[in-house]
Design an enzyme around this catalytic site. Structure first.
Site, PDB file in Angstrom:
ATOM      1  N   CYS A 168      82.220 -27.520 116.106  1.00 10.54           N
ATOM      2  CA  CYS A 168      82.396 -26.497 115.075  1.00 10.54           C
ATOM      3  C   CYS A 168      81.945 -25.165 115.666  1.00 10.54           C
ATOM      4  O   CYS A 168      82.484 -24.724 116.669  1.00 10.54           O
ATOM      5  CB  CYS A 168      81.636 -26.876 113.803  1.00 10.54           C
ATOM      6  SG  CYS A 168      79.863 -27.166 114.033  1.00 10.54           S
ATOM      7  N   ARG A 207      78.525 -28.635 111.204  1.00 13.63           N
ATOM      8  CA  ARG A 207      79.708 -29.287 110.652  1.00 13.63           C
ATOM      9  C   ARG A 207      80.193 -30.414 111.568  1.00 13.63           C
ATOM     10  O   ARG A 207      80.686 -31.447 111.089  1.00 13.63           O
ATOM     11  CB  ARG A 207      80.818 -28.256 110.436  1.00 13.63           C
ATOM     12  CG  ARG A 207      80.570 -27.314 109.277  1.00 13.63           C
ATOM     13  CD  ARG A 207      81.600 -26.198 109.191  1.00 13.63           C
ATOM     14  NE  ARG A 207      81.436 -25.228 110.256  1.00 13.63           N
ATOM     15  CZ  ARG A 207      82.233 -24.158 110.439  1.00 13.63           C
ATOM     16  NH1 ARG A 207      83.269 -23.963 109.627  1.00 13.63           N
ATOM     17  NH2 ARG A 207      81.992 -23.300 111.420  1.00 13.63           N
TER      18      ARG A 207
END
Length: 222
Positions: free
Chosen positions: A179, A184
């Site tokens: 990410c 994430r």
């Protein structure tokens, strides 16, 4: 859990955090708040697997009248010692470079569409002098939409499977998620491995904060 340059904290910094947090080998560690999966992944990375994620948001916890305090805790020093890094769940920049276009490995970009298209370097839209926006060549775009219920808990497995494209969920071989700074990417790793039973998933925690600021690292823009 991130240090200078938005890099994941090294084992020395993590060891200091563990010690002052009072964590012992016998303790269950529960993460809540922001980037909980990154915390769990880091503990797994260095060998402590008795780790959980609170399956709701802090607001939900408080709204349900559960125990809450603003007082700082002062536990006795922890005795848990970090083990050797588990290379099976972590990828570095060299690993990602070697994986570009290689059969058997799928690079999974879990950032927003604007980041993937090269319209933003950072999720906020902030500028990065010298940084290049775009994505790693051959990466599959898999934004992390529809993972959570309204109370902040993870959705059921059937709904989670529907949130991932077949190019990710059904791909053979290994997955490497990335990410911007690893949060994430670690969430994708957690959902895929712990909730959906996918094996051979690694996190490139350097992610775009490293890749996009590394001269010579190949970058693609649609």
């Amino acid at each position: 859990m991130t240090g200078a340059g938005y890099r994941t904290a090294g084992p020395e910094a993590l060891q200091r955090l563990i010690t002052r947090s009072g964590i012992t080998p016998q303790r269950t560690v529960v993460f809540y708040g922001y980037a909980t999966a990154l915390g769990l992944w880091l503990m797994w990375l260095y060998g402590h697997r008795d780790v959980r994620i609170l399956d709701c948001s802090r607001d939900t916890w408080r709204a349900e009248g559960r125990p809450w305090t603003s007082a700082a805790s002062q536990p006795p020093p922890g005795t848990l010692l970090l083990g050797t890094e588990d290379a099976g769940i972590r990828a570095n920049r060299a690993t990602v470079l070697d994986a570009i276009g290689r059969p058997g490995t799928t690079l999974v970009d879990v950032r927003s569409a604007a980041e993937f298209r090269g319209e933003r370097f950072w999720p906020s839209g902030g500028t990065e002098p010298g940084g290049r926006a775009g994505y790693v060549p051959f990466a599959v775009h898999q934004p992390l939409d529809d993972l959570y219920n309204a109370d902040g808990s993870f959705r059921r497995a059937t709904a989670l499977r529907a949130a991932f494209s077949p190019a990710v969920l059904d791909a053979g071989g290994e997955l490497i998620t990335y990410c911007t700074i690893g949060g994430r990417a670690a969430t994708a790793w957690f959902v895929l491995t712990q909730l959906l039973g996918r094996d051979r998933v690694r996190v490139y925690d350097g992610s775009w904060a490293e890749w996009g600021r590394t001269p010579g690292a190949p970058v693609t823009r649609p």
